[in-house]
Design a protein around this motif. Structure first.
Motif, PDB file in Angstrom:
ATOM      1  N   TYR A   1       0.820  -1.214   0.000  1.00  0.00           N
ATOM      2  CA  TYR A   1       0.000   0.000   0.000  1.00  0.00           C
ATOM      3  C   TYR A   1       0.851   1.260   0.000  1.00  0.00           C
ATOM      4  O   TYR A   1       0.433   2.292  -0.553  1.00  0.00           O
ATOM      5  N   VAL A   2       2.034   1.193   0.598  1.00  0.00           N
ATOM      6  CA  VAL A   2       2.966   2.318   0.509  1.00  0.00           C
ATOM      7  C   VAL A   2       3.403   2.519  -0.935  1.00  0.00           C
ATOM      8  O   VAL A   2       3.484   3.646  -1.438  1.00  0.00           O
ATOM      9  N   ILE A   3       3.694   1.410  -1.630  1.00  0.00           N
ATOM     10  CA  ILE A   3       4.079   1.480  -3.043  1.00  0.00           C
ATOM     11  C   ILE A   3       2.951   2.065  -3.885  1.00  0.00           C
ATOM     12  O   ILE A   3       3.179   2.899  -4.770  1.00  0.00           O
ATOM     13  N   LEU A   4       1.708   1.653  -3.602  1.00  0.00           N
ATOM     14  CA  LEU A   4       0.557   2.188  -4.334  1.00  0.00           C
ATOM     15  C   LEU A   4       0.408   3.691  -4.097  1.00  0.00           C
ATOM     16  O   LEU A   4       0.154   4.454  -5.040  1.00  0.00           O
ATOM     17  N   ALA A   5       0.563   4.127  -2.855  1.00  0.00           N
ATOM     18  CA  ALA A   5       0.434   5.556  -2.539  1.00  0.00           C
ATOM     19  C   ALA A   5       1.538   6.368  -3.207  1.00  0.00           C
ATOM     20  O   ALA A   5       1.275   7.430  -3.801  1.00  0.00           O
ATOM     21  N   MET A   6       2.766   5.880  -3.123  1.00  0.00           N
ATOM     22  CA  MET A   6       3.885   6.577  -3.764  1.00  0.00           C
ATOM     23  C   MET A   6       3.716   6.607  -5.273  1.00  0.00           C
ATOM     24  O   MET A   6       3.966   7.625  -5.931  1.00  0.00           O
ATOM     25  N   GLY A   7       3.282   5.477  -5.840  1.00  0.00           N
ATOM     26  CA  GLY A   7       3.070   5.416  -7.279  1.00  0.00           C
ATOM     27  C   GLY A   7       2.001   6.386  -7.740  1.00  0.00           C
ATOM     28  O   GLY A   7       2.170   7.083  -8.744  1.00  0.00           O
ATOM     29  N   GLY A   8       0.894   6.467  -6.982  1.00  0.00           N
ATOM     30  CA  GLY A   8      -0.179   7.395  -7.330  1.00  0.00           C
ATOM     31  C   GLY A   8       0.263   8.848  -7.258  1.00  0.00           C
ATOM     32  O   GLY A   8      -0.065   9.656  -8.134  1.00  0.00           O
ATOM     33  N   LEU A   9       1.043   9.178  -6.222  1.00  0.00           N
ATOM     34  CA  LEU A   9       1.529  10.553  -6.070  1.00  0.00           C
ATOM     35  C   LEU A   9       2.504  10.931  -7.182  1.00  0.00           C
ATOM     36  O   LEU A   9       2.402  12.011  -7.775  1.00  0.00           O
ATOM     37  N   LEU A  10       3.439  10.028  -7.487  1.00  0.00           N
ATOM     38  CA  LEU A  10       4.402  10.293  -8.565  1.00  0.00           C
ATOM     39  C   LEU A  10       3.709  10.370  -9.925  1.00  0.00           C
ATOM     40  O   LEU A  10       4.076  11.187 -10.776  1.00  0.00           O
ATOM     41  N   PHE A  11       2.723   9.521 -10.133  1.00  0.00           N
ATOM     42  CA  PHE A  11       1.940   9.534 -11.371  1.00  0.00           C
ATOM     43  C   PHE A  11       1.265  10.892 -11.560  1.00  0.00           C
ATOM     44  O   PHE A  11       1.312  11.499 -12.645  1.00  0.00           O
ATOM     45  N   LEU A  12       0.639  11.393 -10.475  1.00  0.00           N
ATOM     46  CA  LEU A  12      -0.049  12.684 -10.541  1.00  0.00           C
ATOM     47  C   LEU A  12       0.937  13.826 -10.780  1.00  0.00           C
ATOM     48  O   LEU A  12       0.697  14.701 -11.618  1.00  0.00           O
TER      49      LEU A  12
END
Length: 265
Positions: A56-67
């Motif tokens: 879930y940390v990876i998902l959150a970081m990925g979403g933030l970097l994507f945005l």
């Protein structure tokens, strides 16, 4: 000359944010792939609390970097001031949050002692109550780091845990998970089986674990903060450059209109 500099800055920012966008997409893809479970990875992750949280940390970081990458790319290539300003504000918010966290960690470093964690554990830890955030967090820590208590298993003496569970010396999270334990049973571990439980305190275990990565984490934090500073500078410079071009274009149009009116007169 100024136009060439602005164009160069625009494409540099696009390339920079494109790599951020790709990195965010990759992290999102990995996180979703593990959760979708194509090859039984979710069962492996569920067994290890550290891996479960990490997904879930990876998902959150990925979403933030994507945005961030998306806003930076679109704002740069389309020369959109609104997107660039939003990108700048988001980076600034992240930067200030990281800075505030670092300052608070420095100011309260003296309070984060072994005695502090032992005292809080005695007061608030309940055992197997998964609805209590404090208890569930400590269960994850003890399971992940193969430890028991903050200082040692003696932390559970005269504690809230003992009041709620008078027949248990330590919680199940302190027990050693192996084949022999399955034969003997958890009861011996939680009652008086010193040989069947972890006797190392979690404070020492976590300090020992994080000391291995402290210099790498510090270097990474400095690199991230530097990148964020440069990203803010590039975004604001590009924003101001676009604003200046628009202003000059309006001034040029006004001058041309005024000249036409003079000619007509």
């Amino acid at each position: 000359m100024e136009g060439d500099c602005l164009s160069c800055m625009k494409y540099l920012m696009f390339i920079f944010n494109f790599f951020i966008f790709l990195g965010g997409s990759f992290l999102l893809g990995v996180g979703v792939w593990v959760l979708v479970d194509p090859m039984g990875f979710s069962e492996i992750v569920a067994v290890n609390p550290l891996l479960f949280t990490g997904v879930y940390v990876i998902l959150a970081m990925g979403g933030l970097l994507f945005l961030l990458g998306f806003l930076g790319c679109c704002g740069a290539i389309r020369e959109n001031k609104c997107l660039l300003l939003f990108f700048f504000m988001l980076i600034l918010f992240i930067f200030l949050a990281e800075l505030a966290a670092a300052i608070l960690a420095f100011l309260f470093r003296e309070q984060l002692t072994r005695e502090y964690f032992s005292r809080e554990l005695k007061r608030h830890y309940q055992g197997r109550n998964n609805t209590d955030v404090f208890t569930s967090t400590w269960n994850v820590i003890m399971t992940t780091f193969d430890c028991c208590g903050a200082s040692s298993p003696e932390d559970f003496e005269e504690s809230l845990f003992r009041l709620l569970n008078p027949n248990k010396m330590v919680p199940e999270a302190c027990c050693q998970v192996n084949g022999y334990l399955e034969e003997v049973g958890v009861e011996q571990c939680v009652s008086s089986g010193v040989a069947f439980r972890h006797n190392k305190g979690c404070y020492a275990a976590m300090v020992e674990y994080f000391q291995t990565y402290i210099y790498s984490a510090g270097a990474l934090a400095i690199v991230v903060l530097t990148i964020e500073l440069f990203a803010m500078v590039f975004a604001m410079c590009l924003f101001r450059g676009i604003q200046r071009e628009e202003s000059e274009s309006r001034d040029g149009t006004s001058s041309a209109d005024a000249l036409d009116e003079i000619c007509l007169i």
